[in-house]
Design a protein around this motif. Structure first.
Motif, mmCIF file in Angstrom:
data_model
loop_
_atom_site.group_PDB
_atom_site.id
_atom_site.type_symbol
_atom_site.label_atom_id
_atom_site.label_comp_id
_atom_site.label_asym_id
_atom_site.label_seq_id
_atom_site.Cartn_x
_atom_site.Cartn_y
_atom_site.Cartn_z
ATOM 1 N N MET A 86 0.844 -1.185 0.000
ATOM 2 C CA MET A 86 0.000 0.000 0.000
ATOM 3 C C MET A 86 0.884 1.241 0.000
ATOM 4 S SD MET A 86 -2.962 0.926 2.679
ATOM 5 C CE MET A 86 -4.222 2.025 2.187
ATOM 6 N N SER A 87 0.531 2.191 -0.815
ATOM 7 C CA SER A 87 1.282 3.434 -0.910
ATOM 8 C C SER A 87 1.001 4.319 0.291
ATOM 9 C CB SER A 87 0.913 4.177 -2.181
ATOM 10 O OG SER A 87 1.233 3.420 -3.312
ATOM 11 N N ASP A 88 1.999 5.095 0.664
ATOM 12 C CA ASP A 88 1.816 6.053 1.746
ATOM 13 C C ASP A 88 1.008 7.237 1.262
ATOM 14 O OD1 ASP A 88 3.264 4.597 3.608
ATOM 15 O OD2 ASP A 88 5.156 5.540 3.036
ATOM 16 N N ARG A 89 0.116 7.692 2.109
ATOM 17 C CA ARG A 89 -0.672 8.885 1.831
ATOM 18 C C ARG A 89 -0.161 10.004 2.718
ATOM 19 N NH1 ARG A 89 -4.123 4.687 2.282
ATOM 20 N NH2 ARG A 89 -4.529 5.180 4.447
ATOM 21 N N ILE A 90 -0.059 11.173 2.137
ATOM 22 C CA ILE A 90 0.349 12.353 2.897
ATOM 23 C C ILE A 90 -0.764 13.379 2.769
ATOM 24 C CG2 ILE A 90 2.014 14.235 3.081
ATOM 25 C CD1 ILE A 90 4.073 12.310 1.769
ATOM 26 N N VAL A 91 -1.278 13.830 3.899
ATOM 27 C CA VAL A 91 -2.293 14.876 3.932
ATOM 28 C C VAL A 91 -1.585 16.134 4.432
ATOM 29 C CG1 VAL A 91 -4.471 15.636 4.937
ATOM 30 C CG2 VAL A 91 -4.096 13.197 4.437
ATOM 31 N N ARG A 92 -1.707 17.213 3.638
ATOM 32 C CA ARG A 92 -0.988 18.437 4.002
ATOM 33 C C ARG A 92 -1.720 19.652 3.465
ATOM 34 N NH1 ARG A 92 1.101 20.326 -0.516
ATOM 35 N NH2 ARG A 92 1.659 18.922 -2.219
ATOM 36 N N ASP A 93 -1.329 20.811 3.993
ATOM 37 C CA ASP A 93 -1.858 22.074 3.478
ATOM 38 C C ASP A 93 -1.359 22.274 2.054
ATOM 39 O OD1 ASP A 93 -3.062 22.571 5.907
ATOM 40 O OD2 ASP A 93 -1.549 24.000 6.580
ATOM 41 N N ALA A 94 -2.227 22.802 1.219
ATOM 42 C CA ALA A 94 -1.850 23.097 -0.165
ATOM 43 C C ALA A 94 -0.899 24.289 -0.194
ATOM 44 C CB ALA A 94 -3.092 23.401 -0.993
ATOM 45 N N ASN A 95 -0.101 24.334 -1.244
ATOM 46 C CA ASN A 95 0.774 25.480 -1.473
ATOM 47 C C ASN A 95 0.731 25.826 -2.961
ATOM 48 O OD1 ASN A 95 2.903 23.985 -2.915
ATOM 49 N ND2 ASN A 95 3.302 23.048 -0.922
ATOM 50 N N GLY A 96 1.438 26.848 -3.346
ATOM 51 C CA GLY A 96 1.413 27.318 -4.726
ATOM 52 C C GLY A 96 1.769 26.263 -5.751
ATOM 53 N N ALA A 97 2.607 25.320 -5.372
ATOM 54 C CA ALA A 97 3.006 24.254 -6.297
ATOM 55 C C ALA A 97 1.851 23.304 -6.609
ATOM 56 C CB ALA A 97 4.185 23.476 -5.722
ATOM 57 N N VAL B 210 -6.583 21.709 1.622
ATOM 58 C CA VAL B 210 -5.777 20.557 2.019
ATOM 59 C C VAL B 210 -5.718 19.600 0.837
ATOM 60 C CG1 VAL B 210 -5.643 18.599 3.621
ATOM 61 C CG2 VAL B 210 -6.469 20.810 4.425
ATOM 62 N N VAL B 211 -4.547 19.009 0.610
ATOM 63 C CA VAL B 211 -4.388 18.038 -0.472
ATOM 64 C C VAL B 211 -3.934 16.708 0.096
ATOM 65 C CG1 VAL B 211 -3.885 19.787 -2.220
ATOM 66 C CG2 VAL B 211 -2.000 18.725 -0.975
ATOM 67 N N VAL B 212 -4.188 15.653 -0.670
ATOM 68 C CA VAL B 212 -3.714 14.310 -0.339
ATOM 69 C C VAL B 212 -2.767 13.888 -1.456
ATOM 70 C CG1 VAL B 212 -4.350 11.904 0.086
ATOM 71 C CG2 VAL B 212 -5.883 13.754 0.806
ATOM 72 N N GLU B 213 -1.580 13.468 -1.057
ATOM 73 C CA GLU B 213 -0.582 12.978 -2.008
ATOM 74 C C GLU B 213 -0.431 11.471 -1.859
ATOM 75 O OE1 GLU B 213 3.385 14.484 -1.780
ATOM 76 O OE2 GLU B 213 2.764 16.549 -2.085
ATOM 77 N N VAL B 214 -0.310 10.784 -2.982
ATOM 78 C CA VAL B 214 0.036 9.367 -3.009
ATOM 79 C C VAL B 214 1.167 9.233 -4.022
ATOM 80 C CG1 VAL B 214 -0.740 7.018 -3.538
ATOM 81 C CG2 VAL B 214 -2.291 8.612 -2.397
ATOM 82 N N ASP B 215 2.266 8.659 -3.593
ATOM 83 C CA ASP B 215 3.434 8.519 -4.473
ATOM 84 C C ASP B 215 3.802 9.844 -5.119
ATOM 85 O OD1 ASP B 215 3.543 5.796 -3.849
ATOM 86 O OD2 ASP B 215 2.253 5.265 -5.534
ATOM 87 N N SER B 216 3.820 10.906 -4.334
ATOM 88 C CA SER B 216 4.220 12.258 -4.759
ATOM 89 C C SER B 216 3.269 12.905 -5.756
ATOM 90 C CB SER B 216 5.644 12.251 -5.328
ATOM 91 O OG SER B 216 6.558 11.788 -4.373
ATOM 92 N N GLU B 217 2.062 12.376 -5.909
ATOM 93 C CA GLU B 217 1.071 12.963 -6.809
ATOM 94 C C GLU B 217 -0.144 13.388 -5.998
ATOM 95 O OE1 GLU B 217 -1.773 11.784 -10.601
ATOM 96 O OE2 GLU B 217 -0.324 10.341 -9.879
ATOM 97 N N VAL B 218 -0.615 14.614 -6.232
ATOM 98 C CA VAL B 218 -1.826 15.089 -5.561
ATOM 99 C C VAL B 218 -3.017 14.378 -6.185
ATOM 100 C CG1 VAL B 218 -3.293 17.080 -5.095
ATOM 101 C CG2 VAL B 218 -0.807 17.319 -4.985
#
Length: 75
Positions: free
Chosen positions: A1-12, A56-64
């Motif tokens: 299972m891929s790691d999920r990262i939940v974080r605040d969005a930024n300009g990128a 807020v965005v969710v990233e999986v494998d470095s993709e939002v």
């Protein structure tokens, strides 16, 4: 299972956010999302509103892959 990262969005995250919004509206039958004018307006909204809307965005494998937001409470 891929790691999920939940974080605040930024300009990128701007282009990913626009793409996700377009996908949502396209699924709802809104055809205008493919118009570059609509896409630029959505990108401008992201740039201008990110101070008063907590995105807020969710990233999986470095993709939002998901995003959500809500109006920030006044201080």
């Amino acid at each position: 299972m891929s790691d999920r990262i939940v974080r605040d969005a930024n300009g990128a995250d701007r282009s990913a956010w626009v793409s996700l919004r377009a996908s949502m509206f396209r699924a709802m039958g809104v055809d205008e999302v493919d118009d570059p004018v609509w896409q630029e307006s959505a990108a401008t909204w992201f740039d201008r509103r990110s101070e008063d809307v907590h995105i807020v965005v969710v990233e999986v494998d470095s993709e939002v892959v998901a995003a959500t937001g809500r109006r920030r409470s006044p201080s």
